[in-house]
Design an enzyme around this catalytic site. Sequence first.
Site, PDB file in Angstrom:
ATOM      1  N   SER A 162     -51.444  53.570  96.243  1.00 40.54           N
ATOM      2  CA  SER A 162     -51.012  53.456  97.729  1.00 40.54           C
ATOM      3  C   SER A 162     -51.622  52.636  98.767  1.00 40.54           C
ATOM      4  CB  SER A 162     -50.492  54.655  98.277  1.00 40.54           C
ATOM      5  OG  SER A 162     -49.417  55.546  97.568  1.00 40.54           O
ATOM      6  N   ARG A 198     -43.658  63.946  92.161  1.00 41.99           N
ATOM      7  CA  ARG A 198     -44.559  64.099  93.315  1.00 41.99           C
ATOM      8  C   ARG A 198     -44.241  65.634  93.572  1.00 41.99           C
ATOM      9  NH1 ARG A 198     -43.712  63.953  98.616  1.00 41.99           N
ATOM     10  NH2 ARG A 198     -45.581  63.362 100.022  1.00 41.99           N
ATOM     11  N   LYS A 225     -41.461  61.709 104.100  1.00 44.25           N
ATOM     12  CA  LYS A 225     -42.870  62.052 103.906  1.00 44.25           C
ATOM     13  C   LYS A 225     -43.185  62.068 105.492  1.00 44.25           C
ATOM     14  CE  LYS A 225     -45.459  59.813 100.802  1.00 44.25           C
ATOM     15  NZ  LYS A 225     -45.767  58.680  99.937  1.00 44.25           N
TER      16      LYS A 225
END
Length: 213
Positions: free
Chosen positions: A109, A40, A138
């Site tokens: 997601s 990521r 996040k």
Amino acid sequence: MLKIDYALMFVTDDSIKDDNKFFIILKEALKGGATIIQLREKTVDTLTFCQRALRCKELCDAYKVPLLINDRLDIALAIGADGVHIGQSDMPYHIARRLLGDNKIIGLSVSNIEQALQLNAKSADYIGISPIFSTNTKTTDLAKPLGISGLKEIRKLYTKPIVCIGGINKKNAQEIIVNGADGIAVISAVSKADNPKEATKELKRILCKTGTN
């Protein structure tokens, strides 16, 4: 399609800019028993992302662990990754599948029950409930945590693998698996641990004890 063990996904920490530290942590996570890796990168340029992805692929291949790329289909295609993980505002699933082909993994997601029931989710190889608990890793565009109650509701309706992410650690990992998830995805529980290998091994022991492996 590859046979995938979703039990313990390590999502790399894009706040770590030093490559040496980044790859030491990744290697320790692999040594500790991570069953799948998701690369990521939200802030780097394409060249840097591609270079990291190539090194990640080499490491993951050495440990025979699948590598997924977060969001970027172009990077996944360029380095021959095992698949991608996409969000609700990323490349539409049907286009991603057309580009990647049938033999690659696509995870999606979801942040609520409605998203888990949509065709995209039903077509994906797995869904990632995000976030399951509150998290500081996040910090942007986070939905309200679904919690264990949300996981249980989705598990009743969704037949494919479910991976949970967000605020997961050794204290709550077992509860997630007991209540229907097929795996957990962690970032800071490994990347910010004093000993990433031992932190991964401890999570793996919890999961094995709970019965995911």
